[in-house]
Write a protein that holds these residues in place. Structure first.
Motif, PDB file in Angstrom:
ATOM      1  N   ASP A   1     -69.315 -13.400 -15.407  1.00 14.95           N
ATOM      2  CA  ASP A   1     -68.749 -12.133 -15.863  1.00 14.95           C
ATOM      3  C   ASP A   1     -69.766 -10.997 -15.717  1.00 14.95           C
ATOM      4  O   ASP A   1     -69.422  -9.902 -15.299  1.00 14.95           O
ATOM      5  CB  ASP A   1     -68.284 -12.245 -17.328  1.00 14.95           C
TER       6      ASP A   1
ATOM      7  N   THR B   1     -60.333 -20.272 -13.128  1.00 11.94           N
ATOM      8  CA  THR B   1     -59.658 -19.285 -13.978  1.00 11.94           C
ATOM      9  C   THR B   1     -60.669 -18.343 -14.631  1.00 11.94           C
ATOM     10  O   THR B   1     -60.415 -17.145 -14.744  1.00 11.94           O
ATOM     11  CB  THR B   1     -58.839 -19.987 -15.083  1.00 11.94           C
ATOM     12  N   THR B   2     -61.852 -18.874 -14.991  1.00 13.24           N
ATOM     13  CA  THR B   2     -62.888 -18.025 -15.597  1.00 13.24           C
ATOM     14  C   THR B   2     -63.305 -16.930 -14.627  1.00 13.24           C
ATOM     15  O   THR B   2     -63.428 -15.759 -14.994  1.00 13.24           O
ATOM     16  CB  THR B   2     -64.122 -18.870 -15.968  1.00 13.24           C
TER      17      THR B   2
ATOM     18  N   GLU C   1     -60.417 -14.450 -14.127  1.00 14.87           N
ATOM     19  CA  GLU C   1     -60.252 -13.553 -15.275  1.00 14.87           C
ATOM     20  C   GLU C   1     -61.231 -12.383 -15.148  1.00 14.87           C
ATOM     21  O   GLU C   1     -60.871 -11.224 -15.394  1.00 14.87           O
ATOM     22  CB  GLU C   1     -60.517 -14.294 -16.598  1.00 14.87           C
ATOM     23  N   SER C   2     -62.474 -12.695 -14.760  1.00 10.87           N
ATOM     24  CA  SER C   2     -63.471 -11.641 -14.609  1.00 10.87           C
ATOM     25  C   SER C   2     -63.116 -10.717 -13.449  1.00 10.87           C
ATOM     26  O   SER C   2     -63.328  -9.511 -13.520  1.00 10.87           O
ATOM     27  CB  SER C   2     -64.857 -12.241 -14.358  1.00 10.87           C
TER      28      SER C   2
ATOM     29  N   ALA D   1     -60.101 -10.017 -12.440  1.00 13.74           N
ATOM     30  CA  ALA D   1     -59.002  -9.152 -12.896  1.00 13.74           C
ATOM     31  C   ALA D   1     -59.509  -8.064 -13.847  1.00 13.74           C
ATOM     32  O   ALA D   1     -59.002  -6.943 -13.861  1.00 13.74           O
ATOM     33  CB  ALA D   1     -57.928  -9.994 -13.577  1.00 13.74           C
ATOM     34  N   LYS D   2     -60.534  -8.418 -14.633  1.00 19.11           N
ATOM     35  CA  LYS D   2     -61.055  -7.477 -15.614  1.00 19.11           C
ATOM     36  C   LYS D   2     -61.870  -6.365 -14.947  1.00 19.11           C
ATOM     37  O   LYS D   2     -61.710  -5.190 -15.278  1.00 19.11           O
ATOM     38  CB  LYS D   2     -61.942  -8.254 -16.605  1.00 19.11           C
TER      39      LYS D   2
ATOM     40  N   GLU E   1     -52.608 -23.175 -13.938  1.00 21.33           N
ATOM     41  CA  GLU E   1     -53.460 -22.297 -14.756  1.00 21.33           C
ATOM     42  C   GLU E   1     -53.889 -21.058 -13.986  1.00 21.33           C
ATOM     43  O   GLU E   1     -54.075 -19.979 -14.561  1.00 21.33           O
ATOM     44  CB  GLU E   1     -54.719 -23.060 -15.208  1.00 21.33           C
TER      45      GLU E   1
ATOM     46  N   CYS F   1     -53.452 -15.798 -13.538  1.00 25.45           N
ATOM     47  CA  CYS F   1     -54.573 -14.922 -13.193  1.00 25.45           C
ATOM     48  C   CYS F   1     -54.233 -14.107 -11.959  1.00 25.45           C
ATOM     49  O   CYS F   1     -54.559 -12.917 -11.867  1.00 25.45           O
ATOM     50  CB  CYS F   1     -55.835 -15.733 -12.902  1.00 25.45           C
TER      51      CYS F   1
ATOM     52  N   LYS G   1     -52.189 -10.936 -12.268  1.00 25.32           N
ATOM     53  CA  LYS G   1     -52.824  -9.690 -12.710  1.00 25.32           C
ATOM     54  C   LYS G   1     -53.390  -8.879 -11.551  1.00 25.32           C
ATOM     55  O   LYS G   1     -53.765  -7.727 -11.731  1.00 25.32           O
ATOM     56  CB  LYS G   1     -53.965 -10.009 -13.676  1.00 25.32           C
TER      57      LYS G   1
END
Lengths: 352, 179
Positions: free
Chosen positions: A232, A259-260, A263-264, A266-267, A292, A296, A299
C-alpha cells in the motif's frame, strides 16, 4: 587509352553508380554480419559501413567484451576517421557474464570508456552486477541519452539523482535495479526528469521524483523484494501520477493475496487502464480466489487489460474466471490468466 | 489517378494510393492539392518507374538476368506485389515474415537497373525499397552475410587494402563476429 584491370573494374564499381549518402542509407538496413563483411571489402565501403556498425553495440559474452575493448583501445583516430566512440548511439550489456571476471585493468578501461560515448541515446547496464561505474555517475554527460538502465550498488545510490538531473531534458525511459532495503535508503536529492515516460525499478526511488517528473510518467514497473511487504505504501507513491495508465508489479511476496494489491490499486490509482501482477513464486488462482478478485476489479472503471499470469491452472476452467472478471468490469477487453511465456498455454480473451 | 511524367517524357496514370507510398510525391500532392497537371519526375526513367509502381493485380513482367549476366532475356510472371505496395501498415507484419518471391526476382534484375532502382527509391523517398536485402541472392545466402570476396565481385569493388590493413580490420570487428 590502356585501362589496367583495376581501373576497368573501378569504372563499373558500385561506388561510381551510387553516391555515398545512398550507400550509407542502404547500409542502415543491413544486418551486423553484412556490415562486418562490407567493412572488409574496400576502404570506401569500410569508411561508410563502420559508423553504422558502431552505432549499436550489444555485448553478450566476456570474450566479446574483451574483443570490443581491445578494438576501442587499439584504433587511434586519424584526421580522416573520427573516433570509434563517437559513432556509438546504443550500448547494451545483454548478459551478467559480460562484466564478470574482467581483469582489473580491462574493467577500469571500460569504466573510463563509457563516458566517452558522447552521443549515446541508450545505455543499458542493467545486467551488469560486477562493475560500479562510479566515474560515469559522477562526471559523464551524454547529450542525447533517452534510455538508461543501471544496477545501482547501494553506496552509489546518492550519486544517481545528480547523474539523472544532468540528463533531465532527454531521459524518457529509466530502469534501476537496487537491493537497498526500503527502510535504509539514504536521503537522495530530488530527481527532475520532466520527460520521463516509463519508470522501472524499486518503489522507494519514486519518493524523490519532483512534481514535473511525477506528472509525466505514464508507465510504472515496480519490483518488490521478499522484505518489501508494504504494498500500500508503494502504491500510494503512484497516486499523484496524473498521466499514469499502465502499472506492472513484479515479485510480490507469495503470501500477499492479489486482493490486497488490487484494493491498493483501486484506492490510489483508480483510473488505471492496464494492470499486470506477478508473484514471487508460481501463483495459483483458484475459483474461490477469482471470486474474491472480481469485486476489486469492479472498482476499476477504466481497466482495459488485466494480466495475472504464472498459474498452471489445471484444476479448474480458466474460462470461468475470465467470464467472471469480464462480467465484473465492463471496460475490460483483455484478460490473461496464465503465464506470458509462449511455451505455456495462455488464456487471452478479447471481448469485443 | 495521378499523372506522372518520367525523365524520358513518358506519361503514367497511376493510382493515388500507390504513388503516395513515395514520401516525395505524397508531399507534392499535399502542397499542390487536387490537380490534373502531371507531376514531373526528372530523376526517374520510365523503365525504373514501371518497376517501382507496377499495379498489384495481374501478372507482372520482370526481366530476369539482364545484359550483364546472360544474353538470353526471359520474362517471368510474378504473382506477388511490387515492393512499393508493401508498406501498407496492415500487411507489414505478414510481409516481413516471408522474404518474398519478389525480392529474389528483384535482385536478379541486372545491376545497372538495380542501382537505378535504389537511386529512384532514395529520390522518391520510398523506405521499403531501400531496405530490401540487396546483398543476398535469396537462394544460397538466406542466413548470414555474403563473404567479402563475393560482395566485391558482385558490385565490382576493388580491394584497396594492404595485407596489414586487412588483418587489422578482421581483428577490429571480432567482437561483432563471434555470435
Amino acid at each position: 587509352m590502356v585501362l589496367t584491370r583495376r581501373a576497368a573494374t573501378e569504372q563499373n564499381s558500385i561506388s561510381r553508380w551510387l553516391p555515398n549518402e545512398v550507400l550509407a542509407a542502404v547500409m542502415t538496413y543491413c544486418s551486423e554480419a553484412d556490415l562486418v563483411a562490407l567493412c572488409k571489402t574496400s576502404r570506401l565501403l569500410r569508411n561508410l559501413a563502420r559508423p553504422v556498425l558502431y552505432r549499436s553495440i550489444s555485448i553478450g559474452t566476456t570474450a566479446q567484451m574483451k574483443a570490443f575493448l581491445r578494438t576501442m583501445k587499439s584504433i587511434r583516430p586519424t584526421s580522416s576517421t573520427p573516433r570509434l566512440s563517437d559513432h556509438v548511439r546504443q550500448f547494451v550489456v545483454t548478459d551478467r557474464q559480460c562484466t564478470r571476471n574482467l581483469p582489473k585493468r580491462t574493467a577500469e578501461f571500460l569504466s573510463s570508456l563509457i563516458p566517452k560515448f558522447h552521443h549515446l541515446q541508450s545505455l543499458d547496464l542493467g545486467f551488469n552486477k560486477s562493475l560500479e561505474f562510479t566515474e560515469m555517475l559522477e562526471r559523464a554527460s551524454f547529450s542525447n541519452l533517452s534510455n538508461f538502465s543501471y544496477t545501482v550498488p547501494s553506496h552509489n545510490l546518492t550519486l544517481v539523482p545528480s547523474f539523472l538531473n544532468r540528463h533531465s531534458t532527454t531521459i524518457k525511459d529509466l530502469s534501476l535495479i537496487s537491493d537497498a532495503h526500503p527502510n535504509s535508503v539514504p536521503h537522495l536529492d530530488t530527481v527532475h526528469l520532466p520527460r520521463l515516460k516509463s519508470y522501472d525499478g524499486p518503489s522507494f526511488f519514486i519518493r524523490f521524483f519532483d512534481t514535473s517528473t511525477t506528472c509525466s510518467v505514464t508507465t510504472v514497473f515496480l519490483w518488490f523484494r521478499p522484505y518489501d511487504r508494504d504494498i500500500d505504501r508503494a502504491l500510494m507513491l503512484l497516486g499523484p501520477m496524473t498521466a499514469l495508465h499502465s502499472f506492472f508489479a513484479f515479485g510480490i511476496p507469495d503470501d500477499i493475496p492479489e486482493t490486497t494489491v488490487l484494493e491498493s490499486v483501486a484506492k490510489h490509482i483508480p483510473r488505471i487502464q492496464t494492470v499486470a501482477l506477478r508473484k514471487d513464486g508460481a501463483n495459483q488462482i483458484s475459483y474461490p480466489n477469482a471470486l474474491e478478485i472480481a469485486p476489486c476489479l469492479k472498482k476499476l472503471k477504466y481497466l482495459h487489460s488485466f494480466n495475472i499470469g504464472d498459474d498452471d491452472g489445471e484444476d479448474y476452467d480458466d474460462l470461468e474466471t475470465v467470464y467472471l472478471w469480464s462480467g465484473a468490469c465492463s471496460t475490460l477487453s483483455s484478460i490473461v490468466v496464465r503465464t506470458w511465456a509462449p511455451a505455456v498455454t495462455m488464456i487471452l480473451v478479447k471481448l469485443s | 489517378m495521378v499523372l506522372l511524367v518520367t525523365s524520358d517524357n513518358e506519361q503514367f496514370q497511376t493510382e493515388k494510393d500507390i504513388v503516395e507510398r513515395s514520401v516525395l510525391i505524397k508531399n507534392m500532392l499535399e502542397d499542390v492539392g487536387e490537380s490534373d497537371q502531371p507531376i514531373p519526375l526528372p530523376n526517374v526513367s520510365s523503365s525504373v518507374l514501371k518497376k517501382v509502381t507496377q499495379p498489384s493485380t495481374g501478372p507482372t513482367e520482370i526481366d530476369v538476368r539482364g545484359r550483364y549476366l546472360s544474353t538470353a532475356s526471359t520474362t517471368v510472371e510474378s504473382p506477388s506485389r511490387p515492393p512499393i505496395l508493401e508498406q501498407s501498415q496492415d500487411e507489414t507484419r505478414k510481409r516481413t515474415t516471408d522474404i518474398s518471391e519478389w525480392d529474389q526476382k528483384f535482385i536478379t534484375v541486372d545491376q545497372e537497373m538495380l542501382f537505378e532502382i535504389i537511386l529512384a527509391a532514395n529520390y522518391l523517398d520510398i523506405k521499403s525499397l531501400l531496405c530490401r536485402r540487396w546483398l543476398q541472392d535469396g537462394s544460397q545466402h538466406d542466413q548470414g552475410a555474403r563473404p567479402p570476396e563475393e560482395i566485391r565481385k558482385l558490385f565490382n569493388i576493388v580491394n584497396d587494402f594492404t595485407p596489414e590493413e586487412e588483418a587489422q580490420i578482421k581483428k577490429e570487428n571480432e567482437w561483432a563476429e563471434d555470435r
